[in-house]
Design an enzyme around this catalytic site. Structure first.
Site, mmCIF file in Angstrom:
data_model
loop_
_atom_site.group_PDB
_atom_site.id
_atom_site.type_symbol
_atom_site.label_atom_id
_atom_site.label_comp_id
_atom_site.label_asym_id
_atom_site.label_seq_id
_atom_site.Cartn_x
_atom_site.Cartn_y
_atom_site.Cartn_z
ATOM 1 N N LYS A 20 0.847 -1.202 0.000
ATOM 2 C CA LYS A 20 0.000 0.000 0.000
ATOM 3 C C LYS A 20 0.877 1.245 0.000
ATOM 4 O O LYS A 20 1.797 1.378 0.805
ATOM 5 C CB LYS A 20 -0.897 0.018 1.237
ATOM 6 N N ASP B 114 -3.669 4.375 -1.886
ATOM 7 C CA ASP B 114 -4.718 4.806 -0.949
ATOM 8 C C ASP B 114 -4.640 6.318 -0.727
ATOM 9 O O ASP B 114 -4.126 6.780 0.286
ATOM 10 C CB ASP B 114 -4.558 4.044 0.369
ATOM 11 N N LYS C 191 -7.496 8.240 -1.119
ATOM 12 C CA LYS C 191 -8.840 8.636 -0.655
ATOM 13 C C LYS C 191 -9.332 9.928 -1.329
ATOM 14 O O LYS C 191 -9.496 10.969 -0.704
ATOM 15 C CB LYS C 191 -8.855 8.810 0.869
ATOM 16 N N ASP D 277 -13.279 15.020 -3.919
ATOM 17 C CA ASP D 277 -13.240 16.301 -4.631
ATOM 18 C C ASP D 277 -14.433 16.335 -5.579
ATOM 19 O O ASP D 277 -15.283 15.443 -5.542
ATOM 20 C CB ASP D 277 -11.896 16.429 -5.377
ATOM 21 N N THR E 94 -12.604 5.384 10.280
ATOM 22 C CA THR E 94 -12.775 4.688 11.570
ATOM 23 C C THR E 94 -12.270 5.548 12.728
ATOM 24 O O THR E 94 -12.564 5.272 13.880
ATOM 25 C CB THR E 94 -12.048 3.332 11.579
ATOM 26 N N ARG F 292 2.427 -1.898 10.596
ATOM 27 C CA ARG F 292 3.529 -2.052 11.558
ATOM 28 C C ARG F 292 3.896 -3.473 11.962
ATOM 29 O O ARG F 292 5.097 -3.734 12.155
ATOM 30 C CB ARG F 292 3.241 -1.169 12.787
HETATM 31 O O1 C5P Z 1 0.321 -0.231 11.049
HETATM 32 P P1 C5P Z 1 -1.106 -0.669 10.838
HETATM 33 O O2 C5P Z 1 -1.254 -2.154 10.545
HETATM 34 O O3 C5P Z 1 -2.011 -0.196 11.941
HETATM 35 O O4 C5P Z 1 -1.522 0.074 9.500
HETATM 36 C C1 C5P Z 1 -2.828 0.007 9.010
HETATM 37 C C2 C5P Z 1 -2.912 0.674 7.668
HETATM 38 O O5 C5P Z 1 -4.284 0.672 7.280
HETATM 39 C C3 C5P Z 1 -2.466 2.119 7.655
HETATM 40 O O6 C5P Z 1 -1.870 2.338 6.380
HETATM 41 C C4 C5P Z 1 -3.741 2.916 7.780
HETATM 42 O O7 C5P Z 1 -3.674 4.143 7.090
HETATM 43 C C5 C5P Z 1 -4.741 1.999 7.084
HETATM 44 N N1 C5P Z 1 -6.120 2.173 7.521
HETATM 45 C C6 C5P Z 1 -6.546 1.962 8.818
HETATM 46 N N2 C5P Z 1 -7.867 2.149 9.151
HETATM 47 C C7 C5P Z 1 -8.739 2.523 8.213
HETATM 48 C C8 C5P Z 1 -8.321 2.727 6.901
HETATM 49 C C9 C5P Z 1 -7.000 2.545 6.586
HETATM 50 O O8 C5P Z 1 -5.749 1.611 9.677
HETATM 51 N N3 C5P Z 1 -10.006 2.635 8.527
#
Ligand code: C5P
Length: 252
Positions: A46, A73, A75, A78, A137, A229
């Protein structure tokens, strides 16, 4: 390429290859380093606002040259012409998936879906899947009501926007594991669902409030998982990804 054909292709991949590693890093050097260490299961990555702002589209070409498929991503939110034009450019860059805010409205989502459906096939040979983001979220009920007063609760709005996105020709949704079962009941099994907030059992949750294991998310109806992460901050990203992929192979 029509929606049914595109979704069938994306669902034909083994589950273990449907983990999208979120390259949430500020430099191309870090992104390439992680991408190279992902190993054979790490087919999807991503690129989000941070990395894209730092690098521009060169990162898409660079990661594609490493054999990665890209979930871009950004988003889009516009006016219809701008959203559709951005989606068309994403198609030419050869990304596998891109995102639009459902709150951009019916005309913008329809324009983006139409732009993608009619775009010439990019380097991947197929168009990107257009995924809608319903309500971030990170937004609580009070915060949502502050920007947009309504008797709706967050869940009502998620359900309504999800139905609208599918009606407008979007290919799927980004949705947390916690909302997945309810959302599947609302939109059915056809829309592609990409789910973030995945953690190994007992792993650190970081700033995510509601997390699920990879197996739980897929059992609840996720088609693809976004994992950041737990993979990117691990000493061995390839091994961490393979461990998550093994969990999915068990239920494939
Ligand atoms: O590090 P982690 O696993 O928490 O990363 C989750 C990824 O998913 C990040 O890139 C975050 O921007 C994305 N994301 C999220 N919740 C959402 C939409 C996207 O955590 N509702």
């Amino acid at each position: 390429m029509d929606r049914r054909e595109l979704l069938a292709g994306l669902r034909a991949l083994p589950m273990r290859n449907r983990i999208i590693t979120a390259l949430d890093v500020p430099t191309p050097a870090e992104a390439y380093d992680i991408a190279k260490r992902l190993g054979p299961d790490g087919r999807f990555v991503k690129v989000g606002l941070e990395l894209f702002s730092a690098t521009g589209p060169a990162i898409i070409a660079g990661l594609s040259a490493l054999g990665k498929e890209i979930f871009l991503d950004l988003k889009y939110h516009d006016i219809p012409n701008t959203v559709a034009s951005a989606a068309r450019v994403a198609a030419q860059l050869g990304v596998a998936m891109c995102t639009v805010h459902a709150a951009a409205g019916r005309t913008a989502m329809t324009a983006a879906a139409t732009a993608l459906a009619t775009a010439p096939p990019g380097p991947l040979g197929r168009r990107p899947a257009l995924l809608a983001v319903t309500v971030l979220t990170s937004l609580s009920d009070p915060e949502l009501h502050e920007v947009s007063p309504s008797p709706d609760q967050v869940q009502d709005r998620v359900d309504r926007l999800a139905r609208l996105a599918w009606d407008c020709g979007c290919d799927g949704l980004v949705c947390s594991a916690a909302d997945l079962s309810r959302l599947r009941a609302v939109v059915g099994n056809e829309p592609l669902v990409v789910t973030p907030g995945i953690r190994p059992r007992g792993g650190a949750t970081d700033d995510q409030q509601r997390v699920a294991t990879a197996g739980e998310a897929v059992a609840a109806g996720a088609d693809y998982l976004v994992v950041g992460r737990p993979i990117t901050r691990s000493a061995d990203p390839g091994e961490s990804l393979a461990a998550l992929a093994d969990e999915l192979t068990a239920i494939d």
